[in-house]
Write a protein that holds these residues in place. Structure first.
Motif, PDB file in Angstrom:
ATOM      1  N   LYS A 186       0.852  -1.191   0.000  1.00  0.00           N
ATOM      2  CA  LYS A 186       0.000   0.000   0.000  1.00  0.00           C
ATOM      3  C   LYS A 186       0.885   1.237   0.000  1.00  0.00           C
ATOM      4  O   LYS A 186       2.003   1.204   0.490  1.00  0.00           O
ATOM      5  CB  LYS A 186      -0.902  -0.007   1.230  1.00  0.00           C
ATOM      6  CG  LYS A 186      -1.915  -1.128   1.196  1.00  0.00           C
ATOM      7  CD  LYS A 186      -2.831  -1.075   2.378  1.00  0.00           C
ATOM      8  CE  LYS A 186      -3.843  -2.203   2.277  1.00  0.00           C
ATOM      9  NZ  LYS A 186      -4.778  -2.197   3.366  1.00  0.00           N
ATOM     10  N   PRO A 187       0.367   2.323  -0.525  1.00  0.00           N
ATOM     11  CA  PRO A 187       1.164   3.549  -0.477  1.00  0.00           C
ATOM     12  C   PRO A 187       1.336   3.999   0.969  1.00  0.00           C
ATOM     13  O   PRO A 187       0.511   3.689   1.823  1.00  0.00           O
ATOM     14  CB  PRO A 187       0.344   4.560  -1.284  1.00  0.00           C
ATOM     15  CG  PRO A 187      -1.008   3.980  -1.398  1.00  0.00           C
ATOM     16  CD  PRO A 187      -0.906   2.516  -1.198  1.00  0.00           C
ATOM     17  N   PRO A 188       2.400   4.717   1.236  1.00  0.00           N
ATOM     18  CA  PRO A 188       2.599   5.193   2.607  1.00  0.00           C
ATOM     19  C   PRO A 188       1.477   6.141   3.007  1.00  0.00           C
ATOM     20  O   PRO A 188       0.904   6.836   2.169  1.00  0.00           O
ATOM     21  CB  PRO A 188       3.944   5.913   2.541  1.00  0.00           C
ATOM     22  CG  PRO A 188       4.177   6.185   1.107  1.00  0.00           C
ATOM     23  CD  PRO A 188       3.432   5.170   0.324  1.00  0.00           C
ATOM     24  N   ARG A 189       1.172   6.143   4.280  1.00  0.00           N
ATOM     25  CA  ARG A 189       0.067   6.971   4.759  1.00  0.00           C
ATOM     26  C   ARG A 189       0.537   8.190   5.527  1.00  0.00           C
ATOM     27  O   ARG A 189      -0.231   9.134   5.693  1.00  0.00           O
ATOM     28  CB  ARG A 189      -0.851   6.128   5.643  1.00  0.00           C
ATOM     29  CG  ARG A 189      -1.502   5.007   4.864  1.00  0.00           C
ATOM     30  CD  ARG A 189      -2.328   4.099   5.722  1.00  0.00           C
ATOM     31  NE  ARG A 189      -3.358   4.840   6.433  1.00  0.00           N
ATOM     32  CZ  ARG A 189      -4.039   4.340   7.445  1.00  0.00           C
ATOM     33  NH1 ARG A 189      -3.800   3.123   7.862  1.00  0.00           N
ATOM     34  NH2 ARG A 189      -4.950   5.063   8.047  1.00  0.00           N
ATOM     35  N   TYR A 190       1.766   8.168   5.997  1.00  0.00           N
ATOM     36  CA  TYR A 190       2.203   9.219   6.912  1.00  0.00           C
ATOM     37  C   TYR A 190       3.587   9.735   6.556  1.00  0.00           C
ATOM     38  O   TYR A 190       4.359   9.060   5.871  1.00  0.00           O
ATOM     39  CB  TYR A 190       2.224   8.687   8.353  1.00  0.00           C
ATOM     40  CG  TYR A 190       0.926   8.060   8.766  1.00  0.00           C
ATOM     41  CD1 TYR A 190      -0.193   8.850   8.982  1.00  0.00           C
ATOM     42  CD2 TYR A 190       0.812   6.689   8.914  1.00  0.00           C
ATOM     43  CE1 TYR A 190      -1.404   8.281   9.347  1.00  0.00           C
ATOM     44  CE2 TYR A 190      -0.388   6.111   9.288  1.00  0.00           C
ATOM     45  CZ  TYR A 190      -1.487   6.913   9.501  1.00  0.00           C
ATOM     46  OH  TYR A 190      -2.682   6.352   9.854  1.00  0.00           O
TER      47      TYR A 190
END
Length: 192
Positions: A102-106
């Motif tokens: 998943k793409p990074p969230r933070y």
């Protein structure tokens, strides 16, 4: 005619994508699936040729020609990302591969991710602008090309708004909530 062709190209994009992924993962015919996926850019070539022929046959340049240029630009800038994303999910769901990261969230990892997506928007705007400029030169009548000129501003306004959104991730990076690992896509890649 051009609007119908844009719709047909969009439908064709998804049909070719679904067929390519089905051949790759359901029928286990990887080369055939790859060949179908590689046919995706032909749709944009068809749209480009049809738009040029429409202008050559004396059609009044209007919003449909501008929309065609933006559609082609978007596909050049973001089409590969869409295909790669769906291919990763199809490989997981249909081919038994591990789930795609998943793409990074933070944090700054998310900011870099948003910056890369924005580069795709810049590429799309540049391609659309180049196609619109070629159409303007092709028509070669300043009184007939005002609608084409206005689409250049639409492309760059969109890129500017997207750039401001991407920049906001750099200025105000999101912090991971307490208790969440905050594992980023880049850390996951390094661990593999």
């Amino acid at each position: 005619m051009i609007v119908a062709l844009i719709a047909a190209c969009e439908i064709g994009f998804w049909v070719l994508l679904a067929a390519g992924l089905a051949f790759r993962y359901l029928l286990r015919m990887r080369r055939t699936g790859l060949a179908l996926l590689l046919c995706e850019p032909l749709l944009e070539v068809v749209l480009l040729v049809a738009t040029a022929l429409d202008l050559k046959n004396g059609a009044e340049p209007n919003w449909t020609h501008g929309l065609a240029a933006l559609y082609i630009g978007y596909t050049v800038g973001h089409g590969h990302r869409t295909v790669r994303w769906l291919d990763g999910h199809a490989a997981h769901r249909l081919g038994g591969a591990p789930p795609p990261p998943k793409p990074p969230r933070y944090g700054m990892a998310r900011a870099r991710h948003e910056g890369r997506i924005w580069i795709g928007t810049l590429i799309g705007a540049a391609v659309a602008t180049a196609l619109l400029q070629l159409a303007i030169w092709y028509v070669d009548d300043p009184s007939r090309v005002t609608s084409l000129e206005s689409w250049r501003f639409v492309a760059w306004r969109t890129a500017g708004i997207h750039g401001l959104i991407a920049l906001s991730y750099w200025i105000w990076p999101r912090k991971a909530p307490a208790g969440e690992s905050g594992m980023t896509l880049e850390k996951e890649r390094v661990q593999r």
